[in-house]
Structure formats: C-alpha cells, structure tokens
Enzyme design. Structure first.
Site: not given
Length: 357
Positions: A12, A142, A196-197, A222, A303
């Site tokens: 990154i 991401c 993730h949620g 992904h 990602q």
C-alpha cells in the site's frame, strides 16, 4: 502544499507515495522503511527521500549502500500528515510518535476502529475527517471500501433495507509467499457474520448488513456476491444509470469479454495502469438483476489498490483542504480513475445528495 510522509513502503505504501506525487497540491516529504530491501532501493531510485523507520537499523541501510535522508522522527516532524502503511497492529503502536509532534496520521484498514478518531470512506462519509479535533483517521479496508462505495449511492437513491454479502477472498497478495491457503477453500471466518459487516457499520452505523467470507487459492482480487434489499423497486436500467454515474465504480460491459479477475488484471495492464492496478470497483454489468425489491450483482475488488484514492482524499479531508466533490474529482483526474472511456462510455461526475449539507 500539503506535506505528506509515508511510513511503510510496501504493497500500500508505495502506491500511496506514487499517488501523492501525482497530486499538484501535495508534496511527498519522504517514505520510511524498516530494512534495506528491494523496495527501499526502488524508493531511492524514484527519487523519494528515504528514512529509517527503526533508528537502530540506520547503519544497515548505509552498509547496503542506500543513502538515508534521516530517521522516522525527522519524517514525522516535517510532515503535515503521515500515511501509516505499516503492517496491522504496528500503526496503533506508532500513535505516540505522531502525537509527540502533533502530526495528523492516517491508518489502514488492518488497524482497529477503536484506535482512531474516525473511520473514512470518501464517497460515504468524507466530512467525518474534517473536524478540527480529529488527529487519527482510519481508511477502511479494501473490501469495506468497495462495499461502502456501492452502498452509498444505492442508499441515497433507493434506500437500503438489508445487505447480504458473500466475500470470496484471495488467499494472499501476489508477492506474499508466506500466506495461503495454497490448495484449499476455507470459511474465513467460520462464524457469521464475518468482520466485514461490522466494519462497514463504522461507515454506515445504521446499515443492516450481514457478511460471510470464504478464502480461496487465488492472489489477484476479491469477488463479492451482493444481494441488497431496497426500499424502492428500481428497474435494472435505473440501477445501471445510477452506478454508471459513480467514477469509482466500473461497470464491466459484456462486450469486453472479461469473464473473471485474471482477465480484469490483464485488461488493467493492457490499458497501461501502473502495476496493473484497478482503483475502481469492477461490477459485471451483465450480473445486474432486480427481483421485486432485491438487487443482485457481482463485483471484484483489487485488494492492493482500491484504497489508494481514498488515502489521497483522506489527506485533504483531515487537513480540511477541499470539500468532498472537489477532492474526489482532483484525485480521480490526477490518478486517471475511470475506465468507461476505454469502451466509449461517458462518465458523469458525482453530485451526492448531501453535497450541500
């Protein structure tokens, strides 16, 4: 000019450094590395001032013939904002360093939301970082970035009652030989929901979202299988027109003949994207389907790169240097975000419903 330092020059960090250099209103002060590997050499070759992230290892750089501009304290002291791109958990340890010099800092999605003042997505909650009391901001992961970019326009236009997402996740990055699975398919995690949620809820606190994750033996991108129950019942064409207006969403046309993530990456390289990066959510146009109030689609997330425009916008936001639309348009123009023109499409600029708030 906003003076920006990048702490961590890996997957990154090197992309953030290049993106900052492309912005005419920003100056890259330098980048910090822990050891004199090929990435450190590449940074120097690009003309980026290099700083030792661990002062005790400064001699290792010099012994390797790599010149240093200084040590990490020097980089932080000279910067208005430091973008921390260190491995998960290290950023939180660096907070005291940034506090010492009263320097604002951005962290990546691997850090805990509790370690920062706010979690950030440019399309969904840009203004959260503009508060004078905010020193530390987390640019979400991401996958959370991709989901937030999608949910924002859907919620504004049609209302979102419930989102159900299955995330088919790559096993590791292409250069990450230490990660797997090599030959397996894993529920990741086996419990529901996946992380993730709840992470999306740091951007949309009231969003009803469930996520499950599966890790597969792939490295490229992904893939999200998305089902969103909407408050209204739009047509497929209405959804298509809405998403087409979003510069960071790319509707992959059927005519492109792109059937999967491998061909998406090949497409990115053929169009001249640096490192074959895809900053946009890649949504298969043909996958768009509406049944009653339920929208279905497939989208792919790169990602390694989709958070890069978000980091640039977060720099402007935390410095209160531009409003949402101005920053996103600057970022997109200077990076070259937007792939519709490759297939002759016409891209409209976003005007979020809350633009005047």
């Amino acid at each position: 000019m906003i003076k920006v330092g990048v702490n961590g020059y890996g997957t990154i960090g090197k992309r953030v450094a290049d993106a900052v250099r492309a912005q005419p209103d920003m100056k890259l002060v330098g980048v910090a590395k822990t050891r004199p590997n090929y990435e450190a050499e590449a940074a120097v070759r690009k003309g980026y001032p290099l700083y030792a992230a661990i002062p005790e290892k400064s001699d290792a750089f010099r012994n390797a013939g790599i010149d240093l501009a200084g040590e990490i304290d020097d980089l932080v002291m000279q910067s208005d904002v430091v973008v921390d791109c260190t491995p998960s958990g290290i950023g939180e340890q660096n907070r005291e360093l940034y506090r010492r010099y009263d320097t604002r800092a951005l962290f990546q999605g691997g850090e805990s939301a509790d370690a920062v003042d706010a979690s950030f997505n440019a399309r969904a909650n840009y203004d959260v970082a503009r508060d004078d009391d905010v020193q530390f901001v987390r640019v979400v992961s991401c996958n959370t970035t991709g989901l937030s970019r999608l949910m924002a326009p859907l919620d504004e236009a049609f209302g979102v009652e419930k989102a159900r997402i299955t995330l088919i996740r790559r096993g590791g990055d292409p250069a990450d030989a230490s990660r797997g699975p090599i030959n397996d398919i894993l529920p990741d995690p086996v419990t529901v929901p996946s992380h993730h949620g709840p992470d999306v809820n740091t951007i949309f606190p009231d969003l009803n979202i469930d996520t499950v994750g599966v890790k597969v033996p792939a490295t490229l991108m992904h893939l999200h299988s998305v089902n969103v129950t909407l408050s209204e019942t739009p047509t497929v064409d209405e959804v298509r027109d809405l998403l087409h207006e979003e510069p960071r969403l790319f509707l992959v046309p059927d005519i492109a003949g792109i059937g999967g993530t491998g061909q998406l990456k090949e497409f990115a390289m053929d169009t001249g994207r640096p490192r074959g990066d895809l900053w946009e959510n890649c949504i298969w146009d043909e996958s768009l389907s509406v049944e009653d109030n339920d929208l279905y689609l497939f989208q792919s997330i790169h990602q390694e790169s989709d958070v890069i425009p978000e980091n640039v916008d977060a720099i402007r936001a935390i410095m209160d240097a531009a409003d949402q639309q101005e920053s996103m348009e600057k970022t997109d123009e200077n990076l070259g975000v937007g792939l519709e023109s490759v297939f002759g499409g016409v891209r409209k600029r976003i005007t979020p419903r809350n633009a005047d708030d």
